[in-house]
Design a protein around this motif. Sequence first.
Motif, short mmCIF file in Angstrom:
data_model
loop_
_atom_site.label_atom_id
_atom_site.label_comp_id
_atom_site.label_asym_id
_atom_site.label_seq_id
_atom_site.Cartn_x
_atom_site.Cartn_y
_atom_site.Cartn_z
N ILE A 150 0.84 -1.20 0.00
CA ILE A 150 0.00 0.00 0.00
C ILE A 150 0.88 1.25 0.00
O ILE A 150 0.61 2.22 -0.72
CB ILE A 150 -0.95 0.01 1.23
CG1 ILE A 150 -1.82 -1.25 1.24
CG2 ILE A 150 -1.80 1.28 1.24
CD1 ILE A 150 -2.65 -1.42 2.52
N THR A 151 1.94 1.22 0.79
CA THR A 151 2.86 2.36 0.85
C THR A 151 3.46 2.63 -0.54
O THR A 151 3.54 3.78 -0.98
CB THR A 151 3.99 2.08 1.86
OG1 THR A 151 3.39 1.81 3.14
CG2 THR A 151 4.94 3.25 1.98
N ASP B 257 2.15 1.85 -3.47
CA ASP B 257 1.06 2.40 -4.29
C ASP B 257 0.87 3.89 -4.04
O ASP B 257 0.65 4.67 -4.96
CB ASP B 257 -0.25 1.69 -3.90
CG ASP B 257 -0.69 0.71 -4.96
OD1 ASP B 257 0.14 0.39 -5.83
OD2 ASP B 257 -1.86 0.27 -4.90
N LEU B 258 0.93 4.25 -2.75
CA LEU B 258 0.71 5.64 -2.35
C LEU B 258 1.82 6.56 -2.80
O LEU B 258 1.59 7.69 -3.23
CB LEU B 258 0.70 5.72 -0.81
CG LEU B 258 -0.61 5.68 -0.06
CD1 LEU B 258 -0.31 5.69 1.44
CD2 LEU B 258 -1.49 6.88 -0.41
N GLN B 259 3.07 6.09 -2.67
CA GLN B 259 4.21 6.99 -2.76
C GLN B 259 4.97 6.92 -4.08
O GLN B 259 5.72 7.82 -4.38
CB GLN B 259 5.13 6.71 -1.56
CG GLN B 259 5.91 7.91 -1.06
CD GLN B 259 5.05 9.10 -0.69
OE1 GLN B 259 3.92 8.92 -0.21
NE2 GLN B 259 5.55 10.30 -0.91
N ASN C 140 -2.42 11.37 3.85
CA ASN C 140 -2.25 10.02 3.31
C ASN C 140 -3.27 9.06 3.89
O ASN C 140 -3.84 8.23 3.18
CB ASN C 140 -0.84 9.49 3.61
CG ASN C 140 0.21 10.05 2.67
OD1 ASN C 140 -0.09 10.41 1.54
ND2 ASN C 140 1.44 10.12 3.14
N TYR D 198 -6.75 9.36 2.40
CA TYR D 198 -6.78 8.80 1.04
C TYR D 198 -6.89 7.27 1.08
O TYR D 198 -7.74 6.67 0.42
CB TYR D 198 -5.52 9.25 0.30
CG TYR D 198 -5.48 8.85 -1.15
CD1 TYR D 198 -6.23 9.54 -2.10
CD2 TYR D 198 -4.69 7.78 -1.57
CE1 TYR D 198 -6.19 9.17 -3.44
CE2 TYR D 198 -4.65 7.41 -2.90
CZ TYR D 198 -5.40 8.11 -3.83
OH TYR D 198 -5.36 7.74 -5.15
N VAL D 199 -6.03 6.63 1.88
CA VAL D 199 -6.01 5.17 2.00
C VAL D 199 -7.36 4.66 2.50
O VAL D 199 -7.91 3.68 2.01
CB VAL D 199 -4.91 4.72 3.00
CG1 VAL D 199 -5.00 3.22 3.28
CG2 VAL D 199 -3.55 5.07 2.48
N LYS E 233 -10.04 4.97 -0.30
CA LYS E 233 -9.81 4.08 -1.46
C LYS E 233 -9.83 2.60 -1.10
O LYS E 233 -9.89 1.76 -1.99
CB LYS E 233 -8.44 4.41 -2.08
CG LYS E 233 -8.41 5.74 -2.81
CD LYS E 233 -8.53 5.50 -4.29
CE LYS E 233 -8.48 6.80 -5.04
NZ LYS E 233 -8.49 6.58 -6.49
N MET F 255 -7.34 0.59 -0.14
CA MET F 255 -6.26 0.07 -0.97
C MET F 255 -5.75 -1.29 -0.49
O MET F 255 -5.75 -1.57 0.71
CB MET F 255 -5.09 1.07 -0.98
CG MET F 255 -5.46 2.41 -1.61
SD MET F 255 -4.24 3.69 -1.27
CE MET F 255 -2.94 3.21 -2.38
N ALA G 127 0.15 4.65 5.61
CA ALA G 127 0.19 6.10 5.41
C ALA G 127 1.38 6.72 6.14
O ALA G 127 2.06 7.61 5.62
CB ALA G 127 -1.11 6.72 5.90
N ALA H 299 4.49 5.97 4.21
CA ALA H 299 4.55 6.83 3.01
C ALA H 299 5.02 8.23 3.41
O ALA H 299 5.82 8.87 2.71
CB ALA H 299 3.17 6.91 2.35
#
Length: 168
Positions: free
Chosen positions: A34-35, A37-39, A119, A122-123, A126, A128, A157, A160
């Motif tokens: 996930i990190t 994907d985020l960053q 962050n 957002y997570v 979504k 994620m 998050a 990230a």
Amino acid sequence: MDRTPSRLEDLEKRNVVVERMQKRGVELSDIADITLDLQHPYVDGLDHDTCLDHVERVVRKREVQHAILTGLEFDELAEKDLLSEPLLSIIKNDYSLYGIDEILALAIVNVYGTIGFTNFGYVDKKKMGIIKSLDEDGKKADKCHTFLDDIVGAIAAAAASSIAHRYG
Ligand code: MG
């Protein structure tokens, strides 16, 4: 990562929280997904290993460990019907206006300042990576992931944000 731990870190409890999360079906590697994907849109050449390294930093922090232990305890007690009403039904059914699961998770992102909050929002929205399956699994009668999904999102998050502070 083998630097000397700071006063804010606890390596023994790190092992406890990692094991407890594994028992609940979550590996640090899932959180690193996930990190990443985020960053990755913001850091050139960011890879999974770097994300995993930052997830590792996050779960070494005492404040983070306390939030993880508290949240997992509530999910597990709810699965065993060991909480009293009305809290038991609220947590078991992941009542959408409860919100204390998100508040607890903020203790994790709080360590990394404002960018952590952004962050996390957002997570959370979504759902994620593994968060989506935790969410779906948590709807089964014998499963409760009310706190776990937010904890996972918050660790991802926070990692990230840690990367953003390092490479930003
Ligand atoms: Mg939740």
